[in-house]
Design an enzyme around this catalytic site. Structure first.
Site, short mmCIF file in Angstrom:
data_model
loop_
_atom_site.label_atom_id
_atom_site.label_comp_id
_atom_site.label_asym_id
_atom_site.label_seq_id
_atom_site.Cartn_x
_atom_site.Cartn_y
_atom_site.Cartn_z
N LYS A 16 -14.61 -5.60 -19.96
CA LYS A 16 -15.33 -6.81 -19.58
C LYS A 16 -15.62 -6.76 -18.08
O LYS A 16 -14.87 -6.18 -17.31
CB LYS A 16 -14.50 -8.05 -19.91
CG LYS A 16 -14.31 -8.28 -21.41
CD LYS A 16 -13.69 -9.64 -21.71
CE LYS A 16 -12.25 -9.72 -21.27
NZ LYS A 16 -11.62 -11.00 -21.65
N ARG A 62 -8.69 -5.62 -12.74
CA ARG A 62 -7.49 -6.18 -13.34
C ARG A 62 -6.51 -5.04 -13.62
O ARG A 62 -6.84 -4.08 -14.30
CB ARG A 62 -7.82 -6.89 -14.65
CG ARG A 62 -6.57 -7.36 -15.41
CD ARG A 62 -6.93 -7.81 -16.80
NE ARG A 62 -5.73 -8.11 -17.59
CZ ARG A 62 -5.55 -7.75 -18.85
NH1 ARG A 62 -6.48 -7.06 -19.48
NH2 ARG A 62 -4.45 -8.06 -19.49
N ASP A 119 -1.85 -8.69 -13.04
CA ASP A 119 -1.46 -9.70 -14.01
C ASP A 119 -0.04 -10.19 -13.78
O ASP A 119 0.32 -11.29 -14.19
CB ASP A 119 -1.58 -9.13 -15.43
CG ASP A 119 -2.73 -9.74 -16.20
OD1 ASP A 119 -3.31 -10.73 -15.73
OD2 ASP A 119 -3.05 -9.21 -17.28
N HIS A 173 -1.40 -18.47 -24.05
CA HIS A 173 -2.53 -17.53 -24.06
C HIS A 173 -2.42 -16.71 -25.35
O HIS A 173 -1.56 -15.85 -25.48
CB HIS A 173 -2.47 -16.62 -22.83
CG HIS A 173 -3.60 -15.63 -22.77
ND1 HIS A 173 -4.63 -15.76 -21.87
CD2 HIS A 173 -3.86 -14.51 -23.49
CE1 HIS A 173 -5.49 -14.75 -22.05
NE2 HIS A 173 -5.03 -13.99 -23.04
N LEU A 174 -3.30 -17.01 -26.29
CA LEU A 174 -3.19 -16.43 -27.63
C LEU A 174 -4.44 -15.61 -27.94
O LEU A 174 -5.53 -16.15 -28.16
CB LEU A 174 -3.03 -17.54 -28.68
CG LEU A 174 -1.93 -18.57 -28.40
CD1 LEU A 174 -1.89 -19.59 -29.51
CD2 LEU A 174 -0.58 -17.90 -28.21
N ASP A 248 -6.25 -8.97 -37.08
CA ASP A 248 -7.28 -9.93 -36.68
C ASP A 248 -7.05 -11.24 -37.41
O ASP A 248 -7.09 -11.29 -38.65
CB ASP A 248 -8.66 -9.37 -36.99
CG ASP A 248 -9.78 -10.21 -36.38
OD1 ASP A 248 -9.79 -11.44 -36.63
OD2 ASP A 248 -10.63 -9.65 -35.69
N ILE A 296 -7.74 -16.57 -29.90
CA ILE A 296 -7.17 -17.38 -30.97
C ILE A 296 -6.96 -18.81 -30.48
O ILE A 296 -7.30 -19.79 -31.16
CB ILE A 296 -5.85 -16.78 -31.48
CG1 ILE A 296 -6.08 -15.39 -32.08
CG2 ILE A 296 -5.19 -17.69 -32.50
CD1 ILE A 296 -4.81 -14.64 -32.43
N GLY A 297 -6.38 -18.95 -29.30
CA GLY A 297 -6.10 -20.27 -28.77
C GLY A 297 -7.32 -21.14 -28.61
O GLY A 297 -7.29 -22.35 -28.83
N GLU A 298 -8.44 -20.52 -28.24
CA GLU A 298 -9.67 -21.29 -28.02
C GLU A 298 -10.42 -21.59 -29.31
O GLU A 298 -11.02 -22.67 -29.44
CB GLU A 298 -10.60 -20.51 -27.08
CG GLU A 298 -10.09 -20.34 -25.66
CD GLU A 298 -10.94 -19.36 -24.89
OE1 GLU A 298 -12.17 -19.51 -24.92
OE2 GLU A 298 -10.37 -18.42 -24.29
#
Length: 356
Positions: A16, A62, A119, A173-174, A248, A296-298
């Site tokens: 990204k 990162r 991180d 954070h998922l 997934d 997943i969290g979002e």
């Protein structure tokens, strides 16, 4: 116009990126996206082409793990590169990919600063009760401690909350990698991942925390090597291991009616996250807000609802209900966070506090 900062976020199989113009506290995105299915050198060439010939003033990377002494953003030189190579022992899934990307960026833009953003940095000052692992002092002296990860994501969320930042915040954070972090007044005080990103909650293909006796059994009775154990723990366990189908969550949701193992994998994941949130509530002495982030969290409302249902005793409401605890969904912007930290280091942006 401000400085042009390119932020690169390398995963094990995708890349990204975001390009930002930064002038003091003003940060404006000018490009961004994901490059998948190519090695990082090819991926970087594709990103550079999307800058329409512009040369960045700096490039931020990162870095998942900087080892025992790299936490703050730093310009990458030969010494830093050597230490990053050594730190690959802590994060073999991510470290080599990041180093490959740094090399590609240096070859393309040899005269501009390359900045490593970590991180682990957000968790640098964990209190001893959270940071110290229960192993002998001689091992702790070699850097074996709780480091914590997803720190750039956590910093991004703290920044986005701004004046709404509560005293006692838990961030879940998922995604394919998942962690839970306790934040007091903007600072990390506990987190679920430990020495490596393999620990903590159940993840897509990672086991998370597991009885060390299981690993000893497999070494002793099944003749597994360190390499085969690493493959098992990082790539064949978690949601994939339980379901024997997929890591997934979307695939498991589609299969859950016909496949009991898929339903069980989802239930184990949700309970694992809820238990870690409960642990963070203990570390904070209560909770004012719970933030869900990551893919997943979002995007998975059913997962959020199941986790919140397990935490009703703590005042965490399900969707549409009222409760004593605020619940939010927040998309972290790791690329912008990388860009801001890079700009601050090389002199193109406002100072970024350790807790901001």
């Amino acid at each position: 116009m401000g400085a042009l900062i390119l932020a690169l976020n390398a995963g094990s199989s995708s890349l990204k990126y975001g390009a930002f113009t930064i002038d003091g506290n003003r940060c404006e995105a000018v490009a961004g996206g994901t490059v998948a299915g190519a090695d990082h050198a090819e991926g970087f060439d594709a990103i550079a082409a999307r800058l329409d010939g512009a040369t960045p003033d700096a490039i931020g990377h990162r870095i998942v793990h900087g080892g025992p002494d790299l936490f703050d953003p730093v310009v990458v030189d030969a010494d830093v590169t050597s230490r990053l190579e050594a730190a690959c022992a802590f994060a073999p899934l991510h470290g080599p990919a990041a180093l490959s990307l740094i090399g590609a960026a240096r070859r393309r833009f040899p005269d501009i600063p390359q900045v490593a953003c970590f991180d682990t940095g957000f968790h640098r000052d964990l209190p001893p009760v959270a940071a110290v692992l229960p192993v002998p002092a001689r091992l702790r002296a070699e850097g074996i401690r709780r480091y914590g990860f997803h720190g750039l994501s956590c910093r991004s969320i703290v920044r986005q909350l701004g004046d709404d930042l509560p005293e006692r915040l838990v961030i879940a954070h998922l995604g394919s990698g998942a962690s839970v972090t306790a934040v007091r007044a903007g600072r990390s005080v506990d987190t679920s991942m430990g020495l490596t990103p393999s620990g903590g909650v159940v993840m897509a293909t990672r086991s998370g925390d597991i009885d060390p006796g299981v690993l000893l059994f497999l070494l002793r009775e099944r003749g597994m090597t360190a390499a085969t154990l690493e493959e098992l723990v990082d790539k064949k366990s978690g949601l994939l291991g339980v379901s024997d189908r997929s890591g997934d969550m979307r695939t498991l949701r589609e299969a859950r009616e016909a496949a009991p193992e898929a339903r069980l994998a989802i239930d184990i994941f949700c309970r694992s996250v809820a238990k870690q949130i409960a642990a963070m509530i203990v570390s904070l002495g209560g909770i004012d807000m719970l933030v869900f982030s990551g893919g997943i969290g979002e995007h998975d409302a059913a997962t959020r609802d199941a986790i919140c249902a397990d935490l009703a005793w703590a005042g965490v409401p399900r969707a549409g209900e009222a409760g004593a605890v605020g619940v939010r969904v927040c998309a972290p912007d790791e690329e912008e966070q990388i860009a801001r930290e890079t700009a601050a280091l090389v002199g193109h942006g406002a100072t970024v506090r350790a807790d901001a």
